[in-house]
Design an enzyme around this catalytic site. Structure first.
Site, mmCIF file in Angstrom:
data_model
loop_
_atom_site.group_PDB
_atom_site.id
_atom_site.type_symbol
_atom_site.label_atom_id
_atom_site.label_comp_id
_atom_site.label_asym_id
_atom_site.label_seq_id
_atom_site.Cartn_x
_atom_site.Cartn_y
_atom_site.Cartn_z
ATOM 1 N N GLN A 25 1.013 -1.092 -0.030
ATOM 2 C CA GLN A 25 -0.135 0.099 0.073
ATOM 3 C C GLN A 25 0.805 1.306 0.040
ATOM 4 O O GLN A 25 1.663 1.586 1.145
ATOM 5 C CB GLN A 25 -0.734 -0.140 1.386
ATOM 6 N N GLY A 26 0.910 1.873 -1.145
ATOM 7 C CA GLY A 26 1.775 3.165 -1.293
ATOM 8 C C GLY A 26 0.919 4.409 -0.992
ATOM 9 O O GLY A 26 0.625 5.094 -2.029
ATOM 10 N N SER A 65 1.868 6.500 2.058
ATOM 11 C CA SER A 65 2.410 7.554 2.958
ATOM 12 C C SER A 65 3.624 8.045 2.056
ATOM 13 O O SER A 65 4.127 7.402 1.445
ATOM 14 C CB SER A 65 2.797 6.849 4.171
ATOM 15 N N SER A 98 5.002 -1.188 3.993
ATOM 16 C CA SER A 98 5.112 -2.397 4.248
ATOM 17 C C SER A 98 5.119 -3.356 3.334
ATOM 18 O O SER A 98 4.214 -3.185 2.183
ATOM 19 C CB SER A 98 4.102 -3.132 5.504
ATOM 20 N N GLU A 147 -8.776 -1.138 6.724
ATOM 21 C CA GLU A 147 -7.604 -1.236 7.622
ATOM 22 C C GLU A 147 -8.008 -1.814 9.100
ATOM 23 O O GLU A 147 -7.501 -2.173 9.753
ATOM 24 C CB GLU A 147 -6.711 -0.163 7.569
ATOM 25 N N GLU A 170 -3.139 9.611 18.359
ATOM 26 C CA GLU A 170 -3.525 11.154 18.312
ATOM 27 C C GLU A 170 -4.627 11.241 17.256
ATOM 28 O O GLU A 170 -5.679 11.680 17.535
ATOM 29 C CB GLU A 170 -2.365 12.045 18.039
HETATM 30 C C1 LIG Z 1 5.185 -0.378 11.293
HETATM 31 C C2 LIG Z 1 4.481 0.420 10.179
HETATM 32 C C3 LIG Z 1 3.871 -0.056 9.130
HETATM 33 C C4 LIG Z 1 3.309 1.008 7.991
HETATM 34 N N1 LIG Z 1 3.011 0.431 6.956
HETATM 35 C C5 LIG Z 1 2.614 1.390 6.013
HETATM 36 C C6 LIG Z 1 2.364 0.977 4.690
HETATM 37 O O1 LIG Z 1 2.362 -0.229 4.331
HETATM 38 N N2 LIG Z 1 1.726 1.900 3.702
HETATM 39 C C7 LIG Z 1 1.689 3.213 4.009
HETATM 40 O O2 LIG Z 1 1.430 4.118 3.299
HETATM 41 N N3 LIG Z 1 2.216 3.690 5.130
HETATM 42 C C8 LIG Z 1 2.761 2.794 6.154
HETATM 43 N N4 LIG Z 1 2.864 3.539 7.610
HETATM 44 C C9 LIG Z 1 3.058 4.712 7.736
HETATM 45 C C10 LIG Z 1 1.778 5.301 8.845
HETATM 46 O O3 LIG Z 1 0.580 4.966 7.999
HETATM 47 C C11 LIG Z 1 2.443 6.722 9.130
HETATM 48 O O4 LIG Z 1 3.601 6.390 9.912
HETATM 49 C C12 LIG Z 1 1.315 7.143 9.951
HETATM 50 O O5 LIG Z 1 0.089 7.704 9.204
HETATM 51 C C13 LIG Z 1 1.722 8.691 10.726
HETATM 52 O O6 LIG Z 1 2.329 9.459 9.667
HETATM 53 P P1 LIG Z 1 3.902 9.954 9.849
HETATM 54 O O7 LIG Z 1 4.727 8.887 10.251
HETATM 55 O O8 LIG Z 1 4.203 10.848 8.626
HETATM 56 O O9 LIG Z 1 3.597 10.961 11.098
HETATM 57 P P2 LIG Z 1 3.136 12.506 11.060
HETATM 58 O O10 LIG Z 1 1.932 12.300 10.453
HETATM 59 O O11 LIG Z 1 4.260 13.334 10.669
HETATM 60 O O12 LIG Z 1 3.019 12.559 12.709
HETATM 61 C C14 LIG Z 1 4.126 12.986 13.598
HETATM 62 C C15 LIG Z 1 3.265 13.065 15.058
HETATM 63 O O13 LIG Z 1 2.198 14.224 14.749
HETATM 64 C C16 LIG Z 1 1.093 13.780 15.530
HETATM 65 N N5 LIG Z 1 -0.005 14.223 14.644
HETATM 66 C C17 LIG Z 1 -0.056 14.582 13.304
HETATM 67 N N6 LIG Z 1 -1.316 15.237 12.876
HETATM 68 C C18 LIG Z 1 -1.798 15.558 14.183
HETATM 69 C C19 LIG Z 1 -3.231 16.024 14.442
HETATM 70 N N7 LIG Z 1 -3.897 16.650 13.454
HETATM 71 N N8 LIG Z 1 -3.579 16.172 15.584
HETATM 72 C C20 LIG Z 1 -2.895 15.750 16.701
HETATM 73 N N9 LIG Z 1 -1.514 15.118 16.483
HETATM 74 C C21 LIG Z 1 -1.316 14.867 15.064
HETATM 75 C C22 LIG Z 1 1.013 12.330 15.195
HETATM 76 O O14 LIG Z 1 0.086 11.462 15.914
HETATM 77 C C23 LIG Z 1 2.558 11.876 15.326
HETATM 78 O O15 LIG Z 1 2.654 11.766 16.843
HETATM 79 C C24 LIG Z 1 3.377 2.352 8.372
HETATM 80 C C25 LIG Z 1 3.863 2.873 9.792
HETATM 81 C C26 LIG Z 1 4.419 1.950 10.526
HETATM 82 C C27 LIG Z 1 4.595 2.365 11.970
#
Ligand SMILES: Cc1cc2nc3c(=O)[nH]c(=O)nc-3n(C[C@H](O)[C@H](O)[C@H](O)COP(=O)(O)OP(=O)(O)OC[C@H]3O[C@@H](n4cnc5c(N)ncnc54)[C@H](O)[C@@H]3O)c2cc1C
Length: 397
Positions: free
Chosen positions: A129-130, A132, A164, A247, A380
């Site tokens: 799933q692409g 992020s 992933s 999901e 969050e």
């Molecule tokens: C094990 C694992 C597997 C994953 N697999 C996939 C995958 O297969 N495909 C894919 O596309 N993605 C995948 N992801 C990515 C995942 O969906 C993102 O990491 C997640 O959505 C958070 O985005 P970010 O890392 O950019 O953090 P950010 O969005 O930058 O957030 C950083 C921090 O700010 C907080 N924050 C952000 N916005 C708000 C708000 N509006 N209110 C309060 N707090 C906020 C967040 O809670 C977090 O603590 C995976 C992540 C993990 C850890």
């Protein structure tokens, strides 16, 4: 809540239980743990998925016409519980079966369904799933990977991250921007992209567990036929919502079974580990922490049953999925913390060490649990959803 199974549901459970009883490979965990490379381990679960598929148990939630069993919500819950009880290996194509296949069923053309669905169920083609990107996670609509129309194709360029199974995938469900002028949620398209296309580069990302479960993917002018757009061009946001809704599906039903098993095992270990001259299990502070974990597993199980009852009556999932996600992911971290306190230095030993309890799975689980509150929507973000849709609070974003 009525937790009694109907005659048909019991029949479904008994049939599945009998099949699992005769087919889950004995001693597979030890063999799997002894495999050195992620590729070898993946080949093992892929072969298992093929067996499940051949026996007609892959994708039970999918409609019969697409190779599934058309299982009811309760049957899906039974399925996940029984798989966990039998300690069956996971399926290889987790994302294909759980979230991308159902999105293709919901939005695909007949040709797309014919082309993709069977090979998802059999595990012949693995999906990732692409969504992020480095600048788009919680705020997914900020994504910048672009697809420019070029004749009958799109030319895709950009950068996805945390993907992933990216290293194993044959196909990617890719969310791209096709109209940079449109409002953020409107100019997106959901493309089904062949990961073997020229211009696709996959780079592994090493996690603190030492594994490379996920990857980043770079797209450099990758040619994707327009035929591969799922749903209408520029309507990708609505298609992506379908993926995100799946999901938080019923797979969680397996969790309380696994949590209870891990809890029971920790109690067993606490009788063998010494703390201040007596078994840890006799220490009042430890006993209290274990009792708290035991209560939380039961709270989780019942909250899940209540959520399933509500969804089966209303027909539509609500914010229950978010409540459950917050609860289980944060419970997992609390539980692993208790396990680390009980096991002491042993909790840090990894599989390479002969003294590691349970072949190092505690050290691994402690580290892996950090990701649970991030993946599939952070705590969050889930709290924002519960605040807005359950408590009726004004949106904070
Ligand atoms: C094990 C694992 C597997 C994953 N697999 C996939 C995958 O297969 N495909 C894919 O596309 N993605 C995948 N992801 C990515 C995942 O969906 C993102 O990491 C997640 O959505 C958070 O985005 P970010 O890392 O950019 O953090 P950010 O969005 O930058 O957030 C950083 C921090 O700010 C907080 N924050 C952000 N916005 C708000 C708000 N509006 N209110 C309060 N707090 C906020 C967040 O809670 C977090 O603590 C995976 C992540 C993990 C850890």
């Amino acid at each position: 809540m009525d937790l009694t199974l109907t005659v048909l549901e019991q029949k479904f459970r008994d049939e599945l239980r009998a099949w699992l009883g005769g087919n889950v490979p004995t001693g597979w965990r030890a063999r799997h743990a002894a495999m050195k490379s992620i590729e070898e381990r993946f080949a093992f679960i892929r072969a298992w998925q093929r067996e499940v598929y051949d026996a007609g148990w892959a994708g039970v939630a999918w409609p019969k016409q697409f190779g599934g069993r058309g299982a009811s919500l309760i049957e899906q819950v039974i399925y996940h519980e029984e798989m966990a009880r039998a300690q069956a290996p996971l399926m290889a194509n987790v994302l294909g079966i759980g979230i991308i296949g159902p999105t293709i069923i919901g939005w695909g053309t007949d040709e797309q369904k014919r082309r993709f669905l069977a090979s998802i169920l059999s595990g012949e083609e693995i999906w990732c799933q692409g969504f992020s990107e480095p600048g788009a996670g919680s705020d997914l609509a900020a994504l910048r990977t672009e697809a420019r129309r070029d004749g009958d194709d799109f030319l895709v360029s950009g950068h996805k991250v945390w993907t992933s199974y990216g290293w194993a995938a044959d196909w990617c469900a890719l969310l791209v921007r096709t109209d940079p002028e449109a409002p953020r949620h409107k100019g997106l398209t959901y493309l089904l992209v062949d990961m073997h296309s020229p211009g696709v580069a996959v780079r592994p990302l090493r996690q603190m567990t030492g594994e490379c479960e996920f990857t980043e993917i770079l797209f450099d002018s990758v040619r994707v036929p327009a035929w591969n757009a799922l749903g209408s061009v520029n309507d990708g946001w609505n298609v992506a919502i379908t993926t995100l809704m799946h999901e938080r599906g019923t797979f969680g039903a397996s969790l309380h079974v696994n949590f209870k098993r891990q809890f029971d095992r920790l109690v067993e270990l606490s009788h063998t580990i010494d703390r201040n001259g007596r078994p840890a299990a006799e220490d009042p502070a430890i006993r209290q922490k274990l009792a708290q974990c035991c209560a939380e597993v039961e709270i989780f199980r019942l909250t899940q049953m209540r959520a399933i009852t509500r969804v089966s009556r209303s027909g539509a999932p609500g914010a229950e999925g978010s409540i459950l996600k917050i609860f289980w992911s944060e419970y997992m971290q609390r539980f692993q913390q208790v396990a680390a306190e009980i096991l002491g230095p042993y909790s840090q030993l990894t599989e390479e060490c002969a003294y590691a309890p349970d072949a190092g799975q505690w050290a691994h689980a402690f580290l892996r649990a950090r990701g649970h509150t991030i993946e599939a929507g952070t705590s969050e973000i889930q709290r924002n959803i519960v605040g807005a849709y359950t408590l009726g609070l004004p949106k904070s974003y």
